[in-house]
Design a protein around this motif. Structure first.
Motif, short mmCIF file in Angstrom:
data_model
loop_
_atom_site.label_atom_id
_atom_site.label_comp_id
_atom_site.label_asym_id
_atom_site.label_seq_id
_atom_site.Cartn_x
_atom_site.Cartn_y
_atom_site.Cartn_z
N GLY A 145 0.82 -1.21 0.00
CA GLY A 145 0.00 0.00 0.00
C GLY A 145 0.85 1.26 0.00
O GLY A 145 2.05 1.20 0.31
N TYR A 146 0.22 2.38 -0.31
CA TYR A 146 0.95 3.65 -0.35
C TYR A 146 1.66 3.94 0.96
O TYR A 146 2.69 4.60 0.99
CB TYR A 146 -0.01 4.80 -0.68
CG TYR A 146 -0.17 5.06 -2.16
CD1 TYR A 146 0.93 5.06 -3.02
CD2 TYR A 146 -1.43 5.33 -2.71
CE1 TYR A 146 0.79 5.31 -4.38
CE2 TYR A 146 -1.58 5.60 -4.08
CZ TYR A 146 -0.47 5.59 -4.90
OH TYR A 146 -0.61 5.85 -6.23
N CYS A 147 1.10 3.48 2.07
CA CYS A 147 1.73 3.73 3.38
C CYS A 147 2.20 2.42 4.01
O CYS A 147 2.24 2.31 5.24
CB CYS A 147 0.74 4.43 4.30
SG CYS A 147 -0.03 5.88 3.59
N ASN A 148 2.54 1.46 3.17
CA ASN A 148 2.96 0.12 3.66
C ASN A 148 1.89 -0.52 4.52
O ASN A 148 2.19 -1.35 5.38
CB ASN A 148 4.26 0.19 4.46
CG ASN A 148 5.39 0.81 3.68
OD1 ASN A 148 5.29 0.99 2.46
ND2 ASN A 148 6.47 1.14 4.36
N LYS A 150 0.26 0.92 6.83
CA LYS A 150 0.30 1.42 8.21
C LYS A 150 -0.57 2.65 8.44
O LYS A 150 -0.73 3.11 9.57
CB LYS A 150 1.75 1.70 8.61
CG LYS A 150 2.53 0.40 8.77
CD LYS A 150 4.00 0.61 8.70
CE LYS A 150 4.58 0.83 10.07
NZ LYS A 150 6.06 0.83 10.05
N GLY A 151 -1.12 3.18 7.35
CA GLY A 151 -1.98 4.36 7.50
C GLY A 151 -3.44 4.02 7.33
O GLY A 151 -4.29 4.45 8.10
N HIS A 155 -5.49 7.68 6.58
CA HIS A 155 -4.20 8.36 6.52
C HIS A 155 -3.53 8.13 5.18
O HIS A 155 -2.31 8.33 5.05
CB HIS A 155 -3.31 7.89 7.67
CG HIS A 155 -4.00 8.03 8.99
ND1 HIS A 155 -4.32 9.26 9.51
CD2 HIS A 155 -4.50 7.11 9.85
CE1 HIS A 155 -4.98 9.08 10.65
NE2 HIS A 155 -5.10 7.79 10.87
N SER A 157 -1.90 8.47 1.76
CA SER A 157 -1.13 9.65 1.33
C SER A 157 -0.15 9.25 0.24
O SER A 157 0.11 8.06 0.04
CB SER A 157 -0.33 10.20 2.52
OG SER A 157 0.59 9.22 2.96
N LEU A 164 -0.59 15.24 1.02
CA LEU A 164 -0.14 15.22 2.42
C LEU A 164 -1.12 14.51 3.35
O LEU A 164 -1.26 14.87 4.52
CB LEU A 164 0.09 16.65 2.91
CG LEU A 164 1.39 17.32 2.45
CD1 LEU A 164 1.29 18.84 2.63
CD2 LEU A 164 2.58 16.79 3.23
N GLY A 165 -1.80 13.54 2.77
CA GLY A 165 -2.56 12.67 3.64
C GLY A 165 -4.03 12.99 3.82
O GLY A 165 -4.43 14.15 3.94
N ASN A 167 -6.87 12.63 6.65
CA ASN A 167 -6.61 12.96 8.04
C ASN A 167 -7.76 12.51 8.91
O ASN A 167 -8.91 12.86 8.65
CB ASN A 167 -6.38 14.47 8.18
CG ASN A 167 -5.46 14.79 9.34
OD1 ASN A 167 -5.68 14.34 10.45
ND2 ASN A 167 -4.41 15.55 9.06
N LEU A 369 6.54 -3.29 12.22
CA LEU A 369 5.76 -2.60 13.25
C LEU A 369 6.52 -1.38 13.80
O LEU A 369 5.97 -0.31 13.95
CB LEU A 369 5.41 -3.57 14.38
CG LEU A 369 4.64 -2.97 15.56
CD1 LEU A 369 3.31 -2.38 15.13
CD2 LEU A 369 4.43 -4.01 16.65
N GLU A 371 9.16 -0.01 12.43
CA GLU A 371 9.84 0.78 11.40
C GLU A 371 9.14 2.12 11.23
O GLU A 371 7.91 2.19 11.30
CB GLU A 371 9.75 0.04 10.05
CG GLU A 371 10.99 -0.74 9.70
CD GLU A 371 10.82 -1.50 8.39
OE1 GLU A 371 10.00 -1.10 7.55
OE2 GLU A 371 11.50 -2.53 8.24
N ASP A 372 9.93 3.13 10.96
CA ASP A 372 9.40 4.46 10.58
C ASP A 372 8.62 5.16 11.69
O ASP A 372 7.85 6.07 11.41
CB ASP A 372 8.55 4.36 9.31
CG ASP A 372 9.38 3.89 8.13
OD1 ASP A 372 10.52 4.35 8.01
OD2 ASP A 372 8.89 3.05 7.34
N VAL A 373 8.80 4.70 12.93
CA VAL A 373 8.29 5.51 14.04
C VAL A 373 9.16 6.78 14.07
O VAL A 373 8.67 7.89 14.22
CB VAL A 373 8.39 4.75 15.38
CG1 VAL A 373 7.93 5.64 16.52
CG2 VAL A 373 7.55 3.48 15.32
#
Lengths: 379, 333
Positions: A145-148, A150-151, A155, A157, A164-165, A167, A369, A371-373
C-alpha cells in the motif's frame, strides 16, 4: 432527550432550504457552464476576476475532468462494497457524490502542488493521480500500500503526488496545508497548496487559525470547503448559524467564493481563479463548493436514515455531477455514449485487477511494526 | 600560534546560549527559520531571540499570531515539504492549544505515511515553576510528549547543553521538543563559541558516586547536585545523572550506575503521578531488579496545579533539601 430530538426535527426544514437554494443556483447557472458559477464575496485585498480565461477548456481537459470523476466514483463504490463484505478492516468514509469537487480542483495542480485531505480522502488521492493498486493495498492493510499498510483509509497519502494525507482528525489538514504553503512561499516557487475540509471542520479552531495565518502572510493556499450539508450526522443548520461558509472569508481578509459543487465545470472555473491568484502572489481564497455525499458518513447505506430524508438524497442525485457532465460531453461531441461505456468498463477491469493485486499482496511483517516511528539515519 | 595566550573561557548565561544555538542553526541551515509569538520584533518574551531579526530578516524570523494550532501546523506542513522549521511555543502549558498538531500530526505523520514523510522540525518551549506564574504558565509536561511515539524530547539543564541540544535537535530529521527552563535563564557557565552538538538520547553522569544514583531532569539536576554536596558533609557519596533526554531515554547509563550504587532516586519537577519517574522506575526494575538494595524512590511535585502564592509555590517545587531527606530515607539513615 426527547426535547433534543424535537429540536433536531425542527431544524430539518432549514437543511432542505439549503438544498433548494443550491439546486436553484445550479439550474440557473447550468446553461452557462463557461461562465463562472462563482459568486465573489467581499474581497478586501484582491478582487475576484470574472472568468478564468477567454477560451473554454480543451476537449482533453473535459475528458480528464470526466475521467477523474468516474475513477473516483467507481473506486468508492467498489471500496464500499468490499467494506460491506467485510473485506476491508476498519471504517471507510466514501466520497460518492462529491466527485466534482476533487476533480475540478485537482485539474489545475501538478505533483509539485500540495493538498491536505480529510477523513473522506480517497477521492482527493484518485484525482491527484493515485493508482488503484497501492490504494486498495493500503485499504487492505498490505505492505504494498501507499503507506505500507500502516496508515489505512484515514491516513492514505502519497508525498510524490503532493498528497499530504487523508486525516483522521476533522480540521487536521488546513494548518498543515498552510504550513506547506508557507514552505512554497519561503522557497520562492510558484507551487500552491490546497486545504480540503468540510462544513463540519469549518467550526474547528484549527481551520480558523490556518485561514487567518494564510491571509496574514498572503500564502499561496486555497481553502476548499466541501459543504455537503452535514458534519458527520448533524445537518449544517444544527452545527452553524450560517448557510454559506464562504461568509467567513471576509473575516480573514480573503476572497470568499461559492460554487456549485455538483457541477465540475463550476468547480474547475472557480478553483482555477483561486489557484491562479494564489500562484501569482495574491494570497489565499476560501472556495466553498456546495455538494452532497450520497452514502452515509461511514460506509454505503445512504437511504432510510433517521438524520436525513430519502427525498433529500434523491433530489441531490438528480444533480449528479457525472451524469450531467456525461450528457454534456455527448452533446458537445467530445465523447460518445459508447466511448463512455467503454471507458467505464476499462476502469472496472482496472479495479478488479487492483483488488486481486491487493488481496494477493503480503501483510506487513512483524519487523515493520517498529519501522518508521522515527527517521533513522542510514536505515 | 603556540605562543598565543590561551583565551579566557567565555561564560554565557542559559538565555544567550539558547540565542547562540538558534543563531548557529540559522547560519548553518538555509532552509531553517524560526516562527513563534513575539520572536521577531520583541526578540521573544524571554529575550532569547534578541538580534535574530536584525541578522536574518523577516523572511526567516517570523512573528506569528497567538495561534498555537496554526504555529504548530506551520511546523508540520513546512517540515514535511522541505523546510527545517524552528517553532517557538512560548510556554509549555500552551501545548493544550495545539496538542492535535503535536500528537496526531507531527509525531505520527512519518509512521502513518509508511516512512515516506520526514519532519525535521524543532520546537523550543519553556517549562518550570518558580516565577509566580501560577497554574497555566509553570508546568512541566514533558511526560505528555514523551508518551508520543515519533517524538523526541530533550531537557537541557545548563547553558552548554541548551546550545548544543538546540543544534542537535535542528540537525535531527525527526520532530524534537527542546524543553527549556525559565528559572535557568540567568545561569551562566562556559559555552564554546563554535558550533557543537550534545547528543540526543544520551544521559551524562554529572557527579560520580557510590552510595545511590540520582536521576534528575532539567533544572532539577542542579538541586540534585546541591543535595549531593550537602550529603557529602554527612559522609554520603551519591552519583548524579543528568537524564538530558526524556525520549529516547538512556536506560543503559542509569542501569550501569545502579549496578554500582544499588539504589536509585528519580527527581523531576513534574507532578509525581504519571510523571516520567514512574516509567524510569519500571525500567530499572525490569533491567536491574537483582541489583537493587532498596526501593526506587521519587522526588517530584505534589499532585496539585502549580500554586500562585510564593509561600505555596516554594513548597511545591522539589528542592535540594527534599532530595537530601529522601536520600537519607532510602538509605535508612
Amino acid at each position: 432527550m426527547a426535547q433534543a430530538k424535537k429540536k433536531a426535527a425542527a431544524k430539518k426544514p432549514a437543511a432542505s432550504k439549503t438544498v433548494t437554494k443550491a439546486t436553484k443556483k445550479s439550474v440557473a447557472k447550468k446553461p452557462a457552464a463557461k461562465k463562472v458559477v462563482a459568486k465573489a464575496r467581499k474581497a478586501p485585498r484582491t478582487a475576484v476576476k470574472k472568468g478564468a480565461s477567454n477560451k473554454g477548456p480543451s476537449n482533453a481537459t473535459l475528458k480528464s475532468l470526466h475521467l477523474k470523476m468516474l475513477r473516483i466514483r467507481r473506486f468508492e463504490e467498489r471500496a464500499g462494497k468490499l467494506m460491506e463484505d467485510g473485506k476491508v478492516p476498519g471504517a471507510l468514509h466514501l466520497y460518492v457524490g462529491q466527485e466534482a469537487v476533487a476533480s475540478g480542483v485537482m485539474q489545475h495542480l501538478s505533483n509539485e502542488d500540495w493538498i491536505t485531505s480529510t477523513h473522506r480522502g480517497h477521492g482527493h488521492l484518485v484525482a491527484k493521480g493515485g493508482e488503484f493498486k497501492p490504494m486498495f493495498a493500503e485499504l487492505f492493510g498490505r505492505s504494498t500500500g501507499y503507506c505500507n499498510g500502516k496508515g489505512g483509509s484515514m491516513h492514505i497519502s502519497n508525498m510524490d503526488l503532493g498528497m499530504l494525507g487523508a486525516n483522521g482528525i476533522v480540521g487536521g489538514g488546513p494548518p498543515i496545508a498552510m504550513g506547506a504553503a508557507f514552505s512554497n512561499q519561503f522557497k520562492g516557487n510558484k507551487n500552491v497548496s490546497i486545504a480540503f475540509f468540510g462544513d463540519g471542520a469549518s467550526n474547528e479552531g484549527s481551520v480558523h487559525e490556518a485561514a487567518n495565518m494564510a491571509a496574514l502572510y498572503k500564502l499561496p493556499c486555497v481553502f476548499v470547503c466541501e459543504n455537503n450539508g452535514y458534519g458527520e450526522y448533524t445537518p449544517q443548520s444544527g452545527h452553524q448559524a450560517i448557510v454559506d461558509v464562504a461568509d467567513r472569508a471576509s473575516g480573514y481578509g480573503m476572497p470568499g467564493v461559492i460554487c456549485d459543487g455538483m457541477d465540475v465545470m463550476a468547480v474547475y472555473e472557480a478553483a482555477g481563479e483561486a489557484i491562479e491568484r494564489a500562484r501569482s502572489g495574491g494570497g489565499p481564497t476560501l472556495l466553498e463548493c456546495k455538494t452532497y455525499r450520497y452514502y452515509d458518513h461511514v460506509g454505503i447505506r445512504g437511504m432510510g436514515l433517521t438524520y436525513r430524508t430519502d427525498e433529500e438524497v434523491e433530489a441531490w442525485k438528480k444533480k449528479d455531477a457525472i451524469n450531467s457532465f456525461e450528457k454534456r460531453l455527448i452533446q458537445l461531441g467530445v465523447m460518445s455514449r459508447k466511448q463512455l461505456d467503454d471507458l467505464d468498463a476499462k476502469i472496472g477491469e482496472e479495479l478488479e485487477e487492483a483488488i486481486v493485486y491487493a488481496s494477493d499482496s503480503p501483510y506487513p511483517t512483524p519487523g515493520q511494526l517498529l519501522e518508521d516511528v522515527y527517521y533513522v539515519k542510514g536505515a | 600560534m603556540s605562543e598565543a595566550k590561551k583565551p579566557e573561557p567565555r561564560v554565557l548565561p542559559y538565555v544567550l546560549a539558547i540565542n547562540e544555538g538558534i543563531r548557529t542553526v540559522l547560519r548553518e541551515q538555509d532552509d531553517s527559520f524560526i516562527a513563534g509569538e513575539d520572536v521577531a520584533a520583541a526578540g521573544s518574551v524571554y529575550g532569547y531571540c534578541g538580534g535574530l531579526l536584525d541578522e536574518f530578516g523577516s523572511r526567516r524570523v517570523i512573528d506569528t499570531p497567538i495561534s498555537e494550532k496554526g504555529i504548530m501546523g506551520l511546523g508540520v506542513g513546512a517540515s514535511a515539504t522541505g523546510c527545517r522549521p524552528i517553532i517557538d511555543l512560548m510556554f509549555m502549558d500552551f501545548l493544550g492549544e495545539c496538542m492535535d498538531e503535536v500528537a496526531n500530526q507531527m509525531a505520527k505523520m512519518r509512521f502513518m505515511f509508511g516512512g515516506k514523510a520526514t519532519l525535521p522540525v524543532t520546537v523550543l518551549t519553556m517549562g518550570g515553576a518558580g516565577g509566580g506564574m501560577a497554574a497555566q504558565h509553570s508546568q512541566s509536561l514533558e511526560a505528555w510528549l514523551a508518551h508520543l511515539p515519533g517524538m523526541k524530547v530533550v531537557m537541557p539543564s545548563d547553558a552548554y547543553d541548551a546550545k548544543g541540544m538546540i543544534i542537535s535537535a535542528c540537525r535531527d530529521d525527526n520532530p524534537v521538543f527542546v524543553v527549556l527552563n525559565k528559572q535557568s535563564l540567568a545561569m551562566s557557565m562556559e559555552v564554546p563559541e563554535e558550533s557543537y552538538e550534545v547528543p540526543i538520547g544520551e544521559a551524562i553522569v554529572r557527579k560520580q558516586g557510590t552510595d545511590l544514583t540520582i536521576v534528575a531532569f532539567g533544572r532539577m539536576v542542579h538541586e540534585a547536585l546541591d543535595a549531593a554536596e550537602q550529603l557529602k558533609e554527612v559522609g554520603l557519596n551519591v552519583e548524579v545523572i543528568d537524564a538530558r533526554s526524556v525520549q529516547p531515554f538512556d536506560t543503559a547509563t542509569v542501569v550501569t550506575s545502579i549496578k554500582k550504587t544499588h539504589r536509585a532516586l528519580i527527581v523531576h519537577e513534574a507532578v509525581k503521578f504519571g510523571g516520567i519517574g514512574g516509567e524510569i522506575t519500571a525500567q530499572i526494575q525490569e533491567e536491574a531488579f537483582d541489583y537493587l538494595d532498596a526501593p526506587i524512590m521519587r522526588v517530584a511535585a505534589p499532585f496539585s496545579p502549580v500554586p500562585f502564592s510564593p509561600a505555596l509555590e516554594k513548597l511545591y517545587i522539589p528542592n535540594a533539601a527534599g532530595i537530601v531527606a529522601k536520600v537519607k530515607e532510602t538509605l535508612e539513615l
